[in-house]
Design a protein around this motif. Sequence first.
Motif, PDB file in Angstrom:
ATOM      1  N   PRO A  67       0.840  -1.206   0.000  1.00 50.21           N
ATOM      2  CA  PRO A  67       0.000   0.000   0.000  1.00 50.21           C
ATOM      3  C   PRO A  67       0.872   1.251   0.000  1.00 50.21           C
ATOM      4  O   PRO A  67       1.927   1.290   0.641  1.00 50.21           O
ATOM      5  CB  PRO A  67      -0.786  -0.115   1.311  1.00 50.21           C
ATOM      6  CG  PRO A  67      -0.715  -1.560   1.699  1.00 50.21           C
ATOM      7  CD  PRO A  67       0.612  -2.047   1.190  1.00 50.21           C
TER       8      PRO A  67
ATOM      9  N   LEU B 183      -3.656   2.743  -2.594  1.00 50.10           N
ATOM     10  CA  LEU B 183      -3.125   1.644  -3.403  1.00 50.10           C
ATOM     11  C   LEU B 183      -2.702   2.187  -4.769  1.00 50.10           C
ATOM     12  O   LEU B 183      -3.047   1.627  -5.812  1.00 50.10           O
ATOM     13  CB  LEU B 183      -4.173   0.536  -3.557  1.00 50.10           C
ATOM     14  CG  LEU B 183      -4.443  -0.303  -2.308  1.00 50.10           C
ATOM     15  CD1 LEU B 183      -5.555  -1.307  -2.572  1.00 50.10           C
ATOM     16  CD2 LEU B 183      -3.179  -1.026  -1.838  1.00 50.10           C
TER      17      LEU B 183
ATOM     18  N   LEU C  42      -4.439  -6.083   3.849  1.00 52.71           N
ATOM     19  CA  LEU C  42      -4.866  -4.710   3.573  1.00 52.71           C
ATOM     20  C   LEU C  42      -5.811  -4.204   4.655  1.00 52.71           C
ATOM     21  O   LEU C  42      -5.742  -3.031   5.055  1.00 52.71           O
ATOM     22  CB  LEU C  42      -5.539  -4.643   2.199  1.00 52.71           C
ATOM     23  CG  LEU C  42      -4.617  -4.847   0.993  1.00 52.71           C
ATOM     24  CD1 LEU C  42      -5.428  -4.870  -0.294  1.00 52.71           C
ATOM     25  CD2 LEU C  42      -3.544  -3.767   0.926  1.00 52.71           C
TER      26      LEU C  42
ATOM     27  N   ARG D  30      -5.058  -0.988   7.061  1.00 53.06           N
ATOM     28  CA  ARG D  30      -6.014   0.111   7.219  1.00 53.06           C
ATOM     29  C   ARG D  30      -6.378   0.295   8.689  1.00 53.06           C
ATOM     30  O   ARG D  30      -6.504   1.429   9.166  1.00 53.06           O
ATOM     31  CB  ARG D  30      -7.267  -0.172   6.396  1.00 53.06           C
ATOM     32  CG  ARG D  30      -8.297   0.938   6.457  1.00 53.06           C
ATOM     33  CD  ARG D  30      -9.493   0.643   5.585  1.00 53.06           C
ATOM     34  NE  ARG D  30     -10.505   1.676   5.708  1.00 53.06           N
ATOM     35  CZ  ARG D  30     -11.704   1.621   5.137  1.00 53.06           C
ATOM     36  NH1 ARG D  30     -12.040   0.569   4.387  1.00 53.06           N
ATOM     37  NH2 ARG D  30     -12.563   2.600   5.295  1.00 53.06           N
TER      38      ARG D  30
END
Length: 261
Positions: free
Chosen positions: A97, A153, A197, A201
Amino acid sequence: MDLAIAGKTALVTGASGGLGRAIAVALAAEGVNVAIAARRADALEETAKLIENAGGRALPLVWDLSDLAIIDDRISKIEDEFGPCEILVNNTGGPPPHAAVGAAAELWASQFNAMVLSVIGITDRVLPAMRRAQWGRVITTASSGVIAPLPNLALSNALRLSLVGWSKTLAAEVAGEGVTVNVVAPGRIDTDRVRALDAARAGRESRTVEEVSAASRLTIPAGRYGRPEEFSAMVAFLAGRPASYITGSIHRVDGGLLGSI
């Protein structure tokens, strides 16, 4: 439905787990001989066992896709074992990311090498045999980010979009020779990549992974993350003979996630 591809030879890259593993097993269940490529030998052996359990034959190949110099060697091993590659599934791991601003040039270059140049190089190597046989399938996995770019991304959004442009161009060049070229774009599929991911986050937003995952599921009309085998079913269909008139397309497998038409 009989996909009529029993006895064909496939190469699935990124087959150590997640989507790549599910695709390899789905093709094996159709009677396809499957060469599987990834960097980790132990994970490849696990995939090979699943392929054999599904009734297929597996050829594990330890392969760092960023090493473009070994493409010919690895494809030659497939040809020696199974014959020419007739189904190519280009499945690459996702980049880390990152925001659009501030990513080092070296990071862009290394990811472009691994995610884009490797796909083009492998495809160029197997295409001549497909064209001679007047039959072939080139299927590239992407991301929902090629339709609606995903926050944080930037590398994935940009590099996978370059593969969409390449795929569409290639499709027109080989359509008259019995070779189809398509892209399959997953939404939120329950894989290690998506879980990582979600965890990243959660760290950025000071929330728990469970909170992030629950909020994500609320954005999906189907109300859940997809299963890898639901994604691989689409790939297997595109590899089959009934899909011979489908080319130059992007196929979403996202539970209705993307609102765009």
